[in-house]
Scaffold this active site. Structure first.
Site, PDB file in Angstrom:
ATOM      1  N   HIS A 167       0.849  -1.190   0.000  1.00 58.45           N
ATOM      2  CA  HIS A 167       0.000   0.000   0.000  1.00 58.45           C
ATOM      3  C   HIS A 167       0.883   1.237   0.000  1.00 58.45           C
ATOM      4  CE1 HIS A 167       0.841  -0.749   4.243  1.00 58.45           C
ATOM      5  NE2 HIS A 167       0.627   0.535   4.462  1.00 58.45           N
ATOM      6  N   HIS A 216       5.894  -6.001  11.358  1.00 56.16           N
ATOM      7  CA  HIS A 216       5.343  -4.657  11.519  1.00 56.16           C
ATOM      8  C   HIS A 216       5.023  -4.360  12.987  1.00 56.16           C
ATOM      9  CE1 HIS A 216       3.037  -1.024  10.698  1.00 56.16           C
ATOM     10  NE2 HIS A 216       3.435  -1.075   9.457  1.00 56.16           N
ATOM     11  N   GLY A 276      -5.981   2.272  11.823  1.00 57.31           N
ATOM     12  CA  GLY A 276      -5.976   1.558  10.556  1.00 57.31           C
ATOM     13  C   GLY A 276      -5.536   0.111  10.680  1.00 57.31           C
ATOM     14  N   HIS A 277      -5.302  -0.339  11.904  1.00 60.18           N
ATOM     15  CA  HIS A 277      -4.707  -1.665  12.088  1.00 60.18           C
ATOM     16  C   HIS A 277      -5.633  -2.597  12.870  1.00 60.18           C
ATOM     17  CE1 HIS A 277      -0.791  -0.254  10.623  1.00 60.18           C
ATOM     18  NE2 HIS A 277      -1.152   0.884  11.188  1.00 60.18           N
ATOM     19  N   HIS A 334      -4.934   9.817   3.993  1.00 54.18           N
ATOM     20  CA  HIS A 334      -6.121   9.139   4.517  1.00 54.18           C
ATOM     21  C   HIS A 334      -7.347   9.561   3.708  1.00 54.18           C
ATOM     22  CE1 HIS A 334      -8.707   6.946   7.043  1.00 54.18           C
ATOM     23  NE2 HIS A 334      -7.940   6.937   8.124  1.00 54.18           N
ATOM     24  N   HIS A 370     -11.407   9.644  15.393  1.00 51.44           N
ATOM     25  CA  HIS A 370     -10.357   8.834  14.767  1.00 51.44           C
ATOM     26  C   HIS A 370     -10.530   7.371  15.119  1.00 51.44           C
ATOM     27  CE1 HIS A 370      -6.566   7.631  13.066  1.00 51.44           C
ATOM     28  NE2 HIS A 370      -6.255   7.036  14.194  1.00 51.44           N
ATOM     29  N   VAL A 371     -10.275   6.507  14.158  1.00 49.90           N
ATOM     30  CA  VAL A 371     -10.100   5.082  14.462  1.00 49.90           C
ATOM     31  C   VAL A 371      -8.795   4.642  13.823  1.00 49.90           C
ATOM     32  CG1 VAL A 371     -12.580   4.581  14.604  1.00 49.90           C
ATOM     33  CG2 VAL A 371     -11.379   4.299  12.422  1.00 49.90           C
ATOM     34  N   ASP A 409       0.592  -8.051  10.226  1.00 50.35           N
ATOM     35  CA  ASP A 409       0.650  -6.740  10.882  1.00 50.35           C
ATOM     36  C   ASP A 409       0.430  -6.887  12.389  1.00 50.35           C
ATOM     37  OD1 ASP A 409       0.195  -4.114  11.674  1.00 50.35           O
ATOM     38  OD2 ASP A 409      -1.516  -3.777  10.344  1.00 50.35           O
TER      39      ASP A 409
END
EC number: 3.1.-.-
Lengths: 558, 558
Positions: free
Chosen positions: B81, B396, B373-374, B241, B370-371, B202
């Site tokens: 990505h 990661h 991304g993982h 984002h 906010h949330v 991840d």
């Protein structure tokens, strides 16, 4: 964000002047002065710990400028509790006038006396306890029990002919504290009913919704973590957190383990707390580090400092394998502490290091091993509602905390115009229930570095930041006074720039040529020649390396 | 914590060798090499951002040493990505061999192409999409849709004659993503049924219990904050984002406000995303900064970068009143972003500054804006259970994340001995379903500073840290070659130590005396004389100031 600085008018008789000197806009160096009819009372006198943009600074003091010429008018310093951010600057104040009386609880005074002993100062002290009333000149003081992350903390209610002020110090409202000494809401209720003109309260957790959990909830977690640990347990906490240490001692005792106290401040503070009866040591649970080596690993708990990843503290040294205790698989580390903002990288680096050695690391993020010492929003609402203060001045917090605390006051019905979000040096006058801002002093940060106090300036810190980002290149040249010819040098030294000094071979002829050209044009002045060197090297380093190290040229005529 | 370094044996034909070059032990510079039968496939090639103990460093690259002599054997780089920690080091790799093919999704390749354009490199690219199968030499690649905080992210399943490896890249399992492109659990199920030999996933949020909330939950919060804002709204977020920006555009549109994009990377990335159809811009909602000044404040939303308190970014400059937009009462700032550990002081300083100017600051701490991304622990458990991998290598993450991820694998039944907590440079061989560690390479940090790559050493950084803590004192002296008599100097310069250079008057005669004493004793050697100067000044500064600045003596014979 410079505020408008203006000097307050001369204080009128019968008016109370309140000046927060430190603690507004920062968590630390708490200090407020109260003045009426020529006499000054101080509440707290703490230090602030530097952030990363203040490199190399040991401590930051409140700026004593407003009281420097008024030392003889100070009738005492009330110390609300024994934390560094409330007592740490006392030695520096007493160096200005050693006989200023210190007023505080038994434990608070014992801690400041131990600290002053290192500075070879024996203070004048007045021990007070909750419920005590003291008249100090024009100030009538009432001391009120409050609960915090250190025992024996006090709020102080200051009554003068101008009105009544309640200053909480640091506090929370744990309803089931280990020592059963709760924040005295009955006293708050009584003060509220009599009429409170100004409420100054701890803002640290004003932006945290709800209620701080009970300290008592931690004990069972500690006990079960210790019970499940196959090998040694190392608990890190603040060195003044008597109740936290109490819970560790109790949990160790319940698990038939011995406890070794580690770290100078931990040993000293717990000695004081045990002597005074604040720490109740279960029989034979404490042992000496030397004796610990004879016990099996699963019979030991080490109680240490270093929970903030401080590089020189025990725990970081263990993580870096620089300590005699060699961490390995099966060891359990408990960080029974908060993670103070700014310390994250250091703490996580330490946690990663300990885990890499095989340890199991238990912390606030994965188990309930810490609660805060400060009242959250829900608790502050109780205070506002029971006190119904006429005016509110949030203290002890950064701007975001002060604003959050002020908003809580407003929500309970305190008029917005009576709610003051101020900063260090804002001067307020109180009379007949009215509070007005009457001035804004220009106060600075007083940096302690080594034995120097107030010598390190913002300019020095700016230099340090540049040096840390880019390193420096120094160039020394001696030129002939008559001809301007280069006699010695250029001698180039660099640090933090590049290890291979051959890199400068390219710029040496450029410097010589630039100086000789300048000489031909009649430039003889040292400062001007230094500018020539700076420009030449600066241009070269920017073009060739895209960098901006500090350039320190020295040109001498010989 | 040095690991035992050992070189792996020569790779046998038909065995797959897997070497994480970066991303293990750190969040950043993700890169893994896969080698079989003489051919190398790389997955990701990112940068790491420096921490405060690496001052002045711009970027940190993976150490390319293991592939430097194998450049011709690289058949391609799969980019999972478009985030910097996955693509940011590609320009540095392509400088070694510009025709290495880059394989990735449309958006990923568009972002790396824009970056490479700045380095004047036009890459060879192969665009792939979810469901695509590609044979690259001995590697059969299948690309699988995953959901992340940037659109068009892909996992890659690598099948070779030695076995099958699934590498997730970064991902989470949002079940209601804005673009309805969920992480393809059906593909995971199929791969699990066929038999997965190694799962690399991840680890970022492996120590976060439960599930990451849905991105979609943020939209209504943004919309209501904007609706309630009396004046301007400034939203800060990461510049890649796309879905976050989409929600801001939609919320602004719903509130009849216009949006101005601010910050170079924000403008560039959103331009690319809009051109490619990933960002759907509501009609006429975007306007130019110049036109914005003609609109009333309550019709405007600024979308900017700088959510991490970066000093040069728009938002910090606003907080410091160094930006043309002057923040005042009624303005609302939304930090729609995580607070990356280590940035707390800077971010809070910025928040305090903005609040002091009167702004209302909305952030993750006080509203759901906010949330992450993982994938959190709960989501990773789904993956382990549907995949049932034979072996697991968490990637990661820092040590604490890798350990947490490994523990999740073990809890779902992966044998502990098949679960590998490794570090950068650990070498694994895979054959017939068995994974073994076969080596540990000695890899370092490659620092980019200005135009230099790999020139800044750990010694330079140590010097910078000392300079930042203590500053330096340089002393230049020229002595007579014959007599040892001091001819010029000592000329003392200091930075970050004290502003008043008169402080050194006291040590000058000491230096002269020490040098003359040394000369009398027959010392003529420059290095020895420099030691004399260093010792004299060091002793003085330690005794008089209790400080330890860097001391840089230069003694020249003339």
């Amino acid at each position: 964000m410079p505020s408008t600085i203006y000097t307050p008018a001369k204080l009128k008789p019968g008016t109370l002047r309140i000046t927060p000197i430190g603690g507004l806009g920062e968590i630390g160096r708490n200090m407020t002065t109260f003045e009426i009819d020529g006499k000054i009372l101080i509440v707290d006198c703490g230090v602030l710990f530097p952030e990363e943009h203040q490199p190399g600074v040991d401590l930051i003091l409140p700026d004593f400028t407003p009281i420097k010429d008024r030392l003889q008018d100070i009738i005492g310093v009330v110390l609300t509790h024994g934390h560094e951010d409330h007592i740490g600057a006392v030695p520096y104040l007493l160096k200005l006038r050693p006989d200023i009386p210190l007023i505080g609880s038994t434990l608070t005074l014992a801690l400041i006396e131990a600290k002053l002993k290192e500075h070879r100062i024996v203070p004048y002290t007045l021990t007070v306890a909750e419920g005590d009333l003291e008249r100090m000149g024009p100030f009538d003081l009432e001391f009120i029990a409050v609960n915090h992350s250190i025992p024996d903390a006090l709020a102080v209610c200051i009554t003068t002919k101008a009105g009544t002020v309640l200053h909480t110090g640091d506090f929370k409202m744990d309803q089931l504290p280990l020592d059963e000494r709760i924040t005295d809401l009955r006293a708050f209720a009584r003060i509220g009913e009599t009429g409170l003109d100004l409420f100054m309260s701890d803002s640290t957790n004003a932006d945290v919704p709800g209620f701080t959990p009970n300290e008592r909830d931690i004990g069972p977690v500690l006990e079960s973590v210790i019970a499940r640990s196959p090998r040694r347990v190392i608990v890190a906490s603040f060195s003044s957190h008597v109740h936290r240490v109490q819970q560790v001692l109790d949990a160790a005792y319940a698990n038939d383990r011995k406890v070794v106290l580690m770290g100078r401040s931990m040993v000293r503070n717990m000695g004081i707390a045990a002597d005074l009866g604040y720490l109740k040591v279960p029989k034979d649970v404490l042992i000496d580090a030397k004796k610990a080596v004879n016990l099996p690993d699963n019979k030991l708990v080490y109680m240490s400092t270093g929970s903030q990843g401080e590089p020189m503290a025990v725990l970081s040294r263990m993580a870096n394998q620089e300590h005699q205790i060699v961490i390995g698989k099966g060891d359990t580390i408990i960080l029974a502490s908060s993670l103070i903002p700014g310390n994250e990288n250091g703490v996580y680096r330490m946690i990663n290091g300990l885990m890499k050695l095989g340890a199991n690391v238990v912390h606030k993020g994965n188990a309930k091993v810490h609660v805060s010492g400060h009242a959250a929003a829900g608790e502050l609402l109780y205070c506002y509602n029971i006190l119904k203060p006429k005016n509110v001045l949030p203290v002890h917090g950064e701007q975001r905390h002060l604003v959050a605390n002020a908003n809580l006051a407003i929500q309970t019905g305190v008029p917005e115009e009576n709610t003051f979000v101020a900063e260090d040096g804002t001067v307020f006058d109180l009379k007949d229930g009215y509070v007005h801002q009457v001035g804004q002093l220009d106060l600075g940060f007083v940096y302690v570095d080594g034995s120097s106090v107030g010598e390190i300036t913002e300019a020095d810190l700016k230099d340090r930041r540049i040096l840390s980002e880019e390193g420096f290149i120094s160039i020394f040249v001696a030129v002939d006074k008559q001809t301007g010819k280069v006699l010695v040098g250029p001698e180039i030294q660099a640090r933090g720039f590049a290890e291979d000094e051959a890199v400068f071979d390219a710029v040496v002829p450029q410097v010589i040529k630039a100086l000789e050209d300048a000489a031909k044009n009649g430039t003889r002045d040292n400062v001007a020649l230094q500018q020539v060197v700076r420009r030449t090297v600066g241009r070269w380093v920017n073009t060739q390396h895209r960098r901006k190290p500090m350039i320190v040229p020295v040109v001498i005529e010989a």
